[in-house]
Design an enzyme around this catalytic site. Structure first.
Site, PDB file in Angstrom:
ATOM      1  N   ALA A   2      30.927 101.342  62.878  1.00 25.74           N
ATOM      2  CA  ALA A   2      30.785  99.946  63.219  1.00 25.74           C
ATOM      3  C   ALA A   2      29.501  99.737  63.963  1.00 25.74           C
ATOM      4  O   ALA A   2      29.052 100.570  64.698  1.00 25.74           O
ATOM      5  CB  ALA A   2      31.967  99.522  64.080  1.00 25.74           C
ATOM      6  N   GLY A 222      30.308 102.628  55.519  1.00 25.04           N
ATOM      7  CA  GLY A 222      30.652 102.298  56.892  1.00 25.04           C
ATOM      8  C   GLY A 222      32.118 102.564  57.153  1.00 25.04           C
ATOM      9  O   GLY A 222      32.922 102.746  56.235  1.00 25.04           O
ATOM     10  N   CYS A 223      32.488 102.605  58.431  1.00 27.97           N
ATOM     11  CA  CYS A 223      33.865 102.929  58.794  1.00 27.97           C
ATOM     12  C   CYS A 223      34.833 101.814  58.397  1.00 27.97           C
ATOM     13  O   CYS A 223      35.856 102.075  57.761  1.00 27.97           O
ATOM     14  CB  CYS A 223      33.962 103.237  60.279  1.00 27.97           C
ATOM     15  SG  CYS A 223      33.143 102.038  61.348  1.00 27.97           S
ATOM     16  N   TYR A 224      34.528 100.564  58.773  1.00 28.27           N
ATOM     17  CA  TYR A 224      35.395  99.466  58.344  1.00 28.27           C
ATOM     18  C   TYR A 224      35.506  99.393  56.829  1.00 28.27           C
ATOM     19  O   TYR A 224      36.619  99.290  56.283  1.00 28.27           O
ATOM     20  CB  TYR A 224      34.878  98.128  58.890  1.00 28.27           C
ATOM     21  CG  TYR A 224      35.111  97.892  60.364  1.00 28.27           C
ATOM     22  CD1 TYR A 224      36.383  97.954  60.919  1.00 28.27           C
ATOM     23  CD2 TYR A 224      34.050  97.577  61.213  1.00 28.27           C
ATOM     24  CE1 TYR A 224      36.600  97.724  62.271  1.00 28.27           C
ATOM     25  CE2 TYR A 224      34.249  97.344  62.566  1.00 28.27           C
ATOM     26  CZ  TYR A 224      35.530  97.418  63.093  1.00 28.27           C
ATOM     27  OH  TYR A 224      35.730  97.188  64.434  1.00 28.27           O
ATOM     28  N   SER A 227      38.002 102.051  55.518  1.00 26.32           N
ATOM     29  CA  SER A 227      39.417 101.784  55.781  1.00 26.32           C
ATOM     30  C   SER A 227      39.937 100.602  54.972  1.00 26.32           C
ATOM     31  O   SER A 227      41.127 100.523  54.673  1.00 26.32           O
ATOM     32  CB  SER A 227      39.634 101.522  57.279  1.00 26.32           C
ATOM     33  OG  SER A 227      38.988 100.326  57.684  1.00 26.32           O
TER      34      SER A 227
END
Length: 419
Positions: A2, A222-224, A227
């Protein structure tokens, strides 16, 4: 990573006995050979002399041939970690401590140049690692692959100057958006390596495995977006959910903001509270929409709000979706279960169990579950990852394993730390 800063569970779903089996856990082991360098065994590797390297001119994608020998069992793949003094760099080092074939030979950190890595991260002092150097002093002539853990906006020109024989996994956002005009709109400056953007492959491993195997440059997600896309892309592609009214409420640990000193991330600023940020303008929005649009073959727009939680690591994305006519929440669950059956790192929980960030801490897993909403025709999906592992460094290693023709789970079988 993020940037900056329940409902009735599984109603109408059949009884779920437990996590889906992993079928021995090794995926990607049948990958094709990959080219560009000669590997040396551990006995052949000599100490690396760090010196200023010459800039290599970048080439078009057509000049790179994905044919020749892949890494074999016992061969050493020599690694450089750029930006090793940040959280993602430290996670690369921690995970690679148990990787049998990746050996770190070059580590850069301009502000920490000359220091031992163990003095920057004492929890890794037991590792035998090269001294940190400035990027300008790094010698890449005896390196096979690079993890680039530099901040957004600084990566494009650096990667552009790296020798063409290197395989690269970039953990910044600099190559994630295919449209360079969209990149300029969201990141505030023009793309500085458009010819490399044409070459870059988006590295959401479970969804783009074949492309990643044959890539030289991979843009780590990216992390978001990791997920969120892992559950939503299969559902969008199968036309089980409507493309409108997709609402995503996501929360991240503070490590997602990076290691740089920021007033907003001081303990007294974030303790005992929750903070929304990037409202309507978070830079992961176009990355998520790009993946969902590709799956839908038509434009998808989402409503996305991230929140900063007072915890070190972990990420939860809660997604509210509208079902297509005749579709139930159980149908969503069964489709995701079928999609990820046999996967090493993506698991569906059973019954009404709710995924918690503590269930994946320190691991490369993504856990998810589906719930029937109280509002008819809607469902709730919860997906959790460790933002520093599956959301960054772990997925980067997963991708490089594929690029090197190695088993995809090599060095990544850390189990979550609980409690």
């Amino acid at each position: 990573m993020a940037s900056s800063t329940a409902a009735l569970g599984g109603a109408a779903a059949p009884a779920r006995a437990g996590l889906v089996g992993s079928q021995n856990g090794i995926v990607g082991s049948n990958s094709k050979p990959f080219a560009g360098f000669m590997l040396k065994t551990a006995q052949q590797i000599r100490p690396l002399s760090l010196r200023v390297r010459g800039s290599a001119a970048s080439s078009q994608r057509k000049l790179f041939s994905p044919k020749a020998a892949a890494a074999k069992s016992g061969d050493v793949v020599r690694i450089a970690v750029l930006g090793a003094s940040g959280y993602t760099g430290a996670e690369i080092v921690r995970i690679l401590a148990n990787h049998p074939q990746f050996d770190i030979k070059v580590m850069t950190a301009d502000r920490k140049a000359g220091e031992q890595f163990g003095s920057v991260f004492p929890h890794l002092i037991s590792q035998d690692l090269p001294r940190l150097v400035a990027i300008k002093d790094a010698d890449f002539s005896s390196v096979d692959a690079v993890f680039c853990c530099l901040p957004h906006g600084t990566t494009q020109e650096i990667i552009k100057g790296l020798p063409r024989h290197l395989k690269i996994v970039d953990l910044s956002a600099d190559f994630r958006l295919r449209d360079i005009n969209e990149y300029a709109e969201w990141y505030g400056h023009s793309h500085r390596a458009p010819e490399l953007q044409e070459e870059a492959v988006y590295g959401l491993t479970e969804l783009h495995r074949d492309d990643i195997r044959n890539a030289r440059l991979v843009a780590n997600p990216g992390c978001y977006p990791t997920s969120i896309q892992l559950p939503l892309v299969p559902l969008v592609k199968s036309k089980l959910i409507k493309l409108t009214n997709i609402i995503i409420d996501a929360k991240s640990g503070v490590s997602g903001a990076g290691r740089g000193a920021k007033e907003a991330n001081l303990y007294t600023e974030i303790a005992e509270g929750i903070q929304s940020y990037g409202i309507t303008s978070h830079r992961h929005v176009p990355e998520i929409e790009q993946g969902l649009t590709d799956a839908a073959l038509s434009k998808v727009t989402i409503s996305f709000t991230p929140h900063l939680m007072c915890m070190k690591r972990g990420m939860q994305s809660t997604m509210y979706v509208e079902l297509e006519s005749g579709v139930t929440a159980s149908d969503l669950y069964e489709h995701l279960k079928s999609t990820y059956e046999g996967e090493e790192f993506v698991k569906l929980l059973h019954g009404s169990s709710a995924p918690r960030t503590s269930h994946v801490a320190g691991s490369n897993y993504c856990l998810m579950n589906v719930y029937e909403d109280r509002i008819p025709g809607r469902a709730i999906i919860i997906s959790i990852i460790d933002n520093l592992v599956k959301g960054a460094s772990g997925q980067a290693i997963q991708n490089l394993n594929l690029m090197m023709g190695l088993p995809e789970n090599m060095g990544l079988q850390y189990q979550p730390l609980f409690p």
